[in-house]
Motif scaffolding. Sequence first.
Motif, short mmCIF file in Angstrom:
data_model
loop_
_atom_site.label_atom_id
_atom_site.label_comp_id
_atom_site.label_asym_id
_atom_site.label_seq_id
_atom_site.Cartn_x
_atom_site.Cartn_y
_atom_site.Cartn_z
N SER A 162 -3.23 1.04 14.15
CA SER A 162 -2.28 1.18 14.58
C SER A 162 -1.46 2.47 14.04
CB SER A 162 -1.59 -0.81 13.76
OG SER A 162 -1.27 -0.53 12.23
N HIS A 163 -0.17 2.49 14.30
CA HIS A 163 0.50 3.16 13.81
C HIS A 163 1.38 2.94 12.47
CE1 HIS A 163 3.69 6.53 13.60
NE2 HIS A 163 4.91 5.74 13.76
N ALA A 164 1.91 1.60 12.46
CA ALA A 164 1.89 1.52 11.76
C ALA A 164 1.16 1.69 10.04
CB ALA A 164 2.65 0.20 10.59
N GLN A 165 -0.28 1.56 10.61
CA GLN A 165 -1.17 1.74 9.22
C GLN A 165 -1.46 3.31 9.19
OE1 GLN A 165 -3.01 0.05 7.43
NE2 GLN A 165 -3.83 1.57 6.28
N THR A 167 0.91 5.22 9.35
CA THR A 167 2.37 5.68 8.68
C THR A 167 2.28 5.23 6.84
OG1 THR A 167 3.55 5.06 10.55
CG2 THR A 167 4.33 5.74 8.26
N LYS A 168 1.41 4.38 6.37
CA LYS A 168 1.19 4.21 5.49
C LYS A 168 0.64 4.98 5.14
CE LYS A 168 -0.26 -0.88 2.88
NZ LYS A 168 -0.95 -1.26 3.77
N SER A 169 -0.91 5.64 5.44
CA SER A 169 -1.53 6.14 5.07
C SER A 169 -1.28 7.10 4.47
CB SER A 169 -2.98 5.99 5.54
OG SER A 169 -2.81 6.60 6.66
N SER A 171 1.40 7.46 4.17
CA SER A 171 2.87 7.89 2.73
C SER A 171 2.63 7.38 1.55
CB SER A 171 3.97 6.81 3.44
OG SER A 171 3.63 5.51 3.62
N SER A 172 0.76 6.89 1.29
CA SER A 172 0.97 6.51 -0.37
C SER A 172 0.29 8.04 -0.86
CB SER A 172 -0.81 5.98 -0.35
OG SER A 172 -1.23 7.64 0.54
#
Length: 178
Positions: A162-165, A167-169, A171-172
């Motif tokens: 997903s786009h959310a995943q 983005t999360k990776s 921004s980590s």
Amino acid sequence: MEIAHCLGLRSTATIMFGHVDQPTHWARHLIRIRELQKQTCGFTEFVPLPFVHMEAPLYLKGKARKGPTRRECLLMHAIARLALHPFITNIQASWVKMGPGGAQFLLAVGCNDMGGSLMNESITRAAGASHGQELHPIEMAKMINSIGRIPQQRTTLYESVSHAQVTKSLSSCPMTTC
């Protein structure tokens, strides 16, 4: 592997090369992988793993050579792409074994996967490699973009994330600063 695949498990096909082996061994291994994949369709990718010699016990005892040459690495990946097609279409360039620059080179000449960012990889580093600890997703994306390719995060089974995943990776924070 055949039983695991028949039970519905998926796996990665690998080869460690450049130590005590010869090209005939590599060819035989590729043929066996291709034949098993024809039967089971259980492999998601093929990952050639060049032998890292510096601190490897086999090398230190004088029983292995200094790993494959860059040319042998290129040939292994290229021949795997040809020999395994169309049964295994994902050929991974291991940045852990090859270093980021070596993996980038292999992506430019036909590999379509760089693996993951990894955390606390110990086997390759124990063998003497200076890379393999962490490659942040942003750095990986920059490397891929710099050769004109488009980075794509995926699951272990080569499904989209997903786009959310993503983005999360991206921004980590790197492990070294967390």
